[in-house]
Design a protein around this motif. Structure first.
Motif, PDB file in Angstrom:
ATOM      1  N   ARG A 268       0.847  -1.257  -0.062  1.00  0.00           N
ATOM      2  CA  ARG A 268      -0.017   0.021  -0.073  1.00  0.00           C
ATOM      3  C   ARG A 268       0.724   1.287   0.161  1.00  0.00           C
ATOM      4  O   ARG A 268       1.907   1.439   0.580  1.00  0.00           O
ATOM      5  N   ARG A 269       0.414   2.147  -0.847  1.00  0.00           N
ATOM      6  CA  ARG A 269       1.203   3.514  -0.694  1.00  0.00           C
ATOM      7  C   ARG A 269       1.216   4.266   0.557  1.00  0.00           C
ATOM      8  O   ARG A 269       0.243   4.418   1.140  1.00  0.00           O
ATOM      9  N   ASN A 369       8.412   8.882   0.292  1.00  0.00           N
ATOM     10  CA  ASN A 369       7.200   8.936   1.302  1.00  0.00           C
ATOM     11  C   ASN A 369       7.113   9.826   2.280  1.00  0.00           C
ATOM     12  O   ASN A 369       6.377   9.868   3.196  1.00  0.00           O
ATOM     13  N   GLU A 403       5.362   9.028  -3.268  1.00  0.00           N
ATOM     14  CA  GLU A 403       4.242   7.959  -2.644  1.00  0.00           C
ATOM     15  C   GLU A 403       3.370   8.833  -2.019  1.00  0.00           C
ATOM     16  O   GLU A 403       3.567   9.216  -0.798  1.00  0.00           O
ATOM     17  N   SER A 405       0.358  10.050   0.020  1.00  0.00           N
ATOM     18  CA  SER A 405      -0.771   9.645   0.828  1.00  0.00           C
ATOM     19  C   SER A 405      -1.014  10.155   2.079  1.00  0.00           C
ATOM     20  O   SER A 405      -0.086  10.983   2.366  1.00  0.00           O
ATOM     21  N   ASP A 406      -2.183   9.789   2.719  1.00  0.00           N
ATOM     22  CA  ASP A 406      -2.153  10.444   4.217  1.00  0.00           C
ATOM     23  C   ASP A 406      -0.882  10.326   5.095  1.00  0.00           C
ATOM     24  O   ASP A 406      -0.832  11.360   6.122  1.00  0.00           O
ATOM     25  N   SER A 430      -4.979  13.451  -0.395  1.00  0.00           N
ATOM     26  CA  SER A 430      -3.947  12.340   0.352  1.00  0.00           C
ATOM     27  C   SER A 430      -3.981  11.191  -0.396  1.00  0.00           C
ATOM     28  O   SER A 430      -3.380  10.057  -0.232  1.00  0.00           O
ATOM     29  N   ASP A 431      -4.304  11.173  -1.606  1.00  0.00           N
ATOM     30  CA  ASP A 431      -4.321  10.285  -2.881  1.00  0.00           C
ATOM     31  C   ASP A 431      -3.551  10.699  -3.916  1.00  0.00           C
ATOM     32  O   ASP A 431      -3.609  11.714  -4.416  1.00  0.00           O
ATOM     33  N   LYS A 432      -2.698   9.945  -4.491  1.00  0.00           N
ATOM     34  CA  LYS A 432      -1.882  10.181  -5.627  1.00  0.00           C
ATOM     35  C   LYS A 432      -2.722  10.543  -6.775  1.00  0.00           C
ATOM     36  O   LYS A 432      -2.605  11.591  -7.562  1.00  0.00           O
TER      37      LYS A 432
END
Length: 552
Positions: A268-269, A369, A403, A405-406, A430-432
């Motif tokens: 998961r990212r 990340n 990457e 994400s939240d 919060s999502d690519k």
């Protein structure tokens, strides 16, 4: 003797015969080498495979858990529960899943399959001896009446429906399956990781767990997304077969670091990546290079050493510092010692707490990340609509490399002319995919060029309350600014923002270098045409990662 006293034992005998020989779970059904799991009607039954199924071509998809289009007998040989001479094996039907892994075992090469609607697992068929006594009904009926399907449902106390939301980790368990550990201690190891898996409380919105066996060659048994419910995961661990061979732990770490945590395999990212490596005694190969790759890939390697070598055994150990070299960081947190496989229960809770300690996952903090990237976009009239779209494509290419994400990297954007407009903040998406869509939806402003004021605006409105060392601002402009850029850039850099300037067409090189962080040459880019922007994407991404590593 009364009729009743005669009939009761006869009734018991008939019930026994009926339940034992008439049960679908006990009578072996003859099948051919090409019989598939999908061809079997019952959820759990014993089949009788003919000999020499390895001679012809049998189709097998998966490892440990097989897609239902696989040959049952071929899969049984691959699994190691059946030899080339054939025999009985129990087939347990399972739900469909994703990512059936390929592997070579016992002369059978299984194939990869991305998804299938049904699956099956295999266990050795156990024959139950009959005892024709007046007490047979009390002992034999429960055995015959207990369907094998119940093995898939070991109890897990207090398992949360969605998983443990305080442990959002992707965890690879690398277990020792070498000849050094032996079958008995291998079973004790399975018992340890079963208890650990139960305590972690896997779930769709909790931790995900996959497993790799270390032997002569590493073998991936199941991926992170294969089992996202505790009961399924515990059943999969129970079904693991002992391999034997050398303790090539380094090979297993390298294999896991290179292949296991890809998004195609269910990683998961933005979720921390954890590798827990169990070693019985000491490894047969070198761990240093593999561990270095794992660290560079953002994987937190824990090493659990069980039954460390005694003083008289140290001469046989290839590298006495293997624990220090294997772990994410040699600070005591990532190393764990267990004196014996016979006393592991008390270690389950502290191990689970370590694996779920988000703030201690030092190796998770890679540039990919952890960075906050701001785009400062020139929307002046000289750019024009077609070129403005090329700028957005360029920025999307940069953002897509991280990457988002939240719990991962963040991206925000400001457009400027004489005025400034916050297109979206670092915490708005919060999502690519959402971020990519937001970038492409930015409307072109058109107007003058006041780059200095835009830098000051971005510093105050995009990067507020952000810690230094992870904040990056990429300025893209095609002309000379009407105001001073040097002082706003110095102020931004003093606030901990690393600046890259990208100039196009008529952008003065002096202005670009005035905005850039030191060293100027590696933070300044220029191209005559907007079509040349795409060439800078890998250079900028590498530069951001270099700066992040040096600052952290």
């Amino acid at each position: 003797m009364s009729q009743l006293s005669v009939l009761l034992p006869l009734t018991g005998l008939l019930l026994l015969i009926s339940s034992t020989f008439g049960s679908e779970s006990s009578v072996a059904m003859p099948v051919s080498c090409v019989t598939r799991g999908a061809d079997l009607m019952e959820d759990s039954l014993v089949v009788l495979c003919p000999p020499d199924c390895t001679q012809g071509r049998v189709s097998v998809f998966g490892t440990s858990i097989y897609a239902s289009i696989s040959s049952v007998c071929g899969a049984a040989i691959h699994r190691g529960v059946l030899g080339p001479s054939g025999g009985s094996v129990r087939v347990n039907k399972l739900h469909g899943r994703q990512n059936y892994m390929s592997s070579f075992a016992h002369g059978i090469q299984s194939q990869v399959l991305s998804r299938w609607t049904a699956s099956f697992s295999l266990t050795k068929a156990v024959s139950v001896p009959l005892e024709l006594t007046s007490e047979t009904i009390a002992t034999a009926l429960p055995v015959a009446a207990k369907p094998a399907k119940k093995l898939k449902k070991p109890s897990v106390k207090k398992a949360l429906k969605g998983g443990n939301k305080d442990c959002l980790m992707d965890i690879a368990m690398v277990i020792d399956s070498s000849k050094n550990i032996g079958q008995r201690r291998f079973n004790l190891q399975k018992n340890l990781i079963s208890k650990l898996a139960a305590m972690l409380r896997v779930g769709p919105t909790g931790p995900h767990v996959g497993l790799i066996q270390a032997s002569d060659s590493p073998r991936t048994e199941f991926l992170l997304t294969n089992y996202t419910q505790p009961k399924e995961l515990l059943f999969a661990i129970k079904e693991l077969a002992y391999l034997g061979g050398d303790t090539n732990t380094g090979k297993a770490i390298m294999h896991t670091a290179e292949t296991f945590f890809s998004q195609e395999n269910g990683a998961r990212r933005g979720h921390p990546r954890v590798m827990m490596v169990l070693v019985d005694g000491w490894p047969s190969d070198d761990l240093e290079q593999a561990a270095m790759l794992a660290r560079e890939s953002g994987i937190n390697v824990f090493l659990v050493s069980v039954a460390r070598p005694a003083a008289e055994e140290l001469a046989m150990v290839r590298d006495k510092d293997f624990m220090k070299k294997a772990v994410c960081k040699d600070n005591g947190f990532f190393s764990y010692l267990i004196t014996s496989w016979f006393s592991t229960t008390k270690h389950v809770k502290p191990l689970a707490q370590k694996l779920c300690s988000l703030d201690s996952m030092l190796c998770s903090k890679t540039c990919y990340n952890s960075v906050n990237i701001g785009f400062l976009i020139d929307g002046s009239s000289s750019v024009g609509h077609p070129n403005f779209q090329l700028v957005l494509d360029f920025l999307e290419g940069i953002a897509r490399s991280f990457e988002i994400s939240d719990v991962g990297a963040r991206v925000g954007a400001v457009q400027f002319t004489y005025d400034q407009r916050l297109e979206f903040g670092l915490f708005d998406h919060s999502d690519k995919d959402e971020t990519m869509n937001a970038l492409q939806r930015i409307p072109y402003m058109s107007g003058g060029t006041a780059t200095g004021a835009a830098i000051s605006y971005t510093t105050q409105n995009l990067f507020r309350q952000m810690g230094p060392g992870r904040n990056f601002l990429i300025v893209v402009t095609d002309g000379q600014s009407y105001d001073d850029v040097r002082l706003p850039a110095i102020a931004a850099q003093k606030q901990g923002i690393t600046m890259y300037s990208v100039g196009v067409a008529w952008a003065p090189l002096d202005d670009l270098k005035s905005m850039s962080s030191e060293p100027k040459d590696s933070h300044t880019f220029f191209t005559r045409e907007f079509t040349g922007l795409a060439e800078f994407i890998p250079l900028l991404v590498r530069g951001i990662c270099r700066d992040f590593t040096e600052n952290n």
